[in-house]
Design a protein around this motif. Structure first.
Motif, PDB file in Angstrom:
ATOM      1  N   GLU A 207       0.822  -1.196   0.000  1.00 41.16           N
ATOM      2  CA  GLU A 207       0.000   0.000   0.000  1.00 41.16           C
ATOM      3  C   GLU A 207       0.864   1.257   0.000  1.00 41.16           C
ATOM      4  N   MET A 210       2.412   1.918  -3.370  1.00 39.81           N
ATOM      5  CA  MET A 210       1.429   2.500  -4.284  1.00 39.81           C
ATOM      6  C   MET A 210       1.349   4.009  -4.082  1.00 39.81           C
ATOM      7  N   LEU A 211       1.359   4.423  -2.830  1.00 41.83           N
ATOM      8  CA  LEU A 211       1.158   5.835  -2.521  1.00 41.83           C
ATOM      9  C   LEU A 211       2.388   6.689  -2.807  1.00 41.83           C
ATOM     10  N   ASN A 225       0.975   6.508 -11.421  1.00 43.06           N
ATOM     11  CA  ASN A 225      -0.180   6.139 -10.601  1.00 43.06           C
ATOM     12  C   ASN A 225      -1.013   5.133 -11.401  1.00 43.06           C
ATOM     13  N   GLU A 244      -7.267  -4.150   1.584  1.00 42.82           N
ATOM     14  CA  GLU A 244      -6.862  -2.748   1.569  1.00 42.82           C
ATOM     15  C   GLU A 244      -6.552  -2.273   0.154  1.00 42.82           C
ATOM     16  N   VAL A 245      -5.818  -3.075  -0.599  1.00 38.60           N
ATOM     17  CA  VAL A 245      -5.452  -2.665  -1.949  1.00 38.60           C
ATOM     18  C   VAL A 245      -6.669  -2.680  -2.871  1.00 38.60           C
ATOM     19  N   MET A 248      -8.486   0.448  -2.365  1.00 35.73           N
ATOM     20  CA  MET A 248      -7.787   1.554  -3.021  1.00 35.73           C
ATOM     21  C   MET A 248      -8.053   1.537  -4.517  1.00 35.73           C
ATOM     22  N   GLY A 251     -11.374   2.768  -5.385  1.00 31.80           N
ATOM     23  CA  GLY A 251     -11.390   4.227  -5.301  1.00 31.80           C
ATOM     24  C   GLY A 251     -10.785   4.895  -6.515  1.00 31.80           C
ATOM     25  N   PHE A 252      -9.871   4.201  -7.191  1.00 30.74           N
ATOM     26  CA  PHE A 252      -9.262   4.728  -8.405  1.00 30.74           C
ATOM     27  C   PHE A 252     -10.124   4.483  -9.644  1.00 30.74           C
TER      28      PHE A 252
END
Length: 273
Positions: A207, A210-211, A225, A244-245, A248, A251-252
């Motif tokens: 995670e 990724m950020l 990204n 969690e991923v 994410m 959300g993308f």
């Protein structure tokens, strides 16, 4: 019960759903991780990235089975698996002791969603795994078909200790010794290992990578990204990472895929529930 045979004393016999195969090789990466290869029945067919049931005889004289992803590509003459060692695990406590020539059960029907067919066409493929979640990635990246589908492929492997980085030398060399995919991997494959509990040049969880953009290093190019138009993602490993991923990615703008309706990312729901 006195006089009852031990599990290892039960002979393995084929069943309608199981074949009996021979252990060809075993490699112990450390005290907690090992891989092994077994014979492959001529009739056994699978897609790179799928899993199958394997096991030994249980205490009750019945097969004790668990789902394992194939680490070998679909064309290989043997079947390869990657496993943790659990001292008190019903299966792995004994599976870790197998040696060349031993027998093992193999399910006759492989399946799974960590396959290229479950993804929409794209430009970049990110294979994000923790621990033994690397296994299906080793299957996929050694299959020429995946290089026909994607221009760039990134294998991201997150582990606790440096010695847990199974296949590290092979991955760092970008499969240079592989006669089928070596040349393509040299141009298109990126390997990003990360170690979370020991000193290492990359030590964030997936995670975090990724950020901070680490996931998009090297030859992966722009954008730095995730882009649901061109990027595709597979997830395998710990339930925490996957949830969690996946959140994410949603959300993308990514949508989960399956064999029946391909999407921008996939997980193996047989493993995470």
């Amino acid at each position: 019960m006195e006089g009852r045979p031990l599990p290892d004393q039960f002979p393995l016999e084929p069943t309608p759903s199981l074949s009996v195969e021979t252990v060809v090789s075993v490699r112990h990466w450390n005290d907690f991780l090992f891989s092994f290869t077994i014979t492959r029945p001529p009739s056994f067919r699978f897609r790179s990235g799928e899993f199958v049931m394997i096991g030994l005889m249980g205490d009750n004289g019945r097969p004790l089975l668990r789902a394992y992803s194939m680490a070998s590509p679909a064309y290989d003459e043997v079947l390869e698996f990657l496993s943790i060692k659990v001292p008190d695990g019903p299966l792995t406590s004994r599976l870790q002791k197998i040696k060349e020539g031993d027998h093992i059960y193999l399910g006759r029907k492989p399946t799974g969603t960590l396959v290229a067919d479950a993804l929409l066409p794209g430009r970049r493929l990110f294979l994000l795994g923790t621990g033994t979640g690397l296994a299906p990635w080793m299957s996929l990246i050694r299959d020429p078909d995946i290089y026909d589908r994607f221009e760039q492929i990134a294998v991201v492997h997150s582990v606790r200790g440096v010695s847990d980085l199974a296949y590290r030398d092979m991955l760092e060399a970008r499969l240079a010794d592989d006669p089928l995919v070596g040349e393509m991997a040299a141009e298109r494959l990126t390997y990003i290992p990360t170690v979370t509990r020991e000193t290492f040049h990359t030590n964030k969880r997936i995670e975090g990578l990724m950020l901070d953009g680490t996931l998009f290093q090297g030859s992966l190019g722009e954008p730095k990204n995730f882009d649901p138009v061109h990027d595709r993602v597979m997830l395998c490993g710990s339930m925490t990472m996957i949830k969690e991923v996946a959140a994410m990615l949603e959300g993308f703008g990514f949508t989960e895929g399956a064999n029946s309706h391909p999407g921008e990312y996939v997980i193996e729901r047989a493993f995470v529930g």
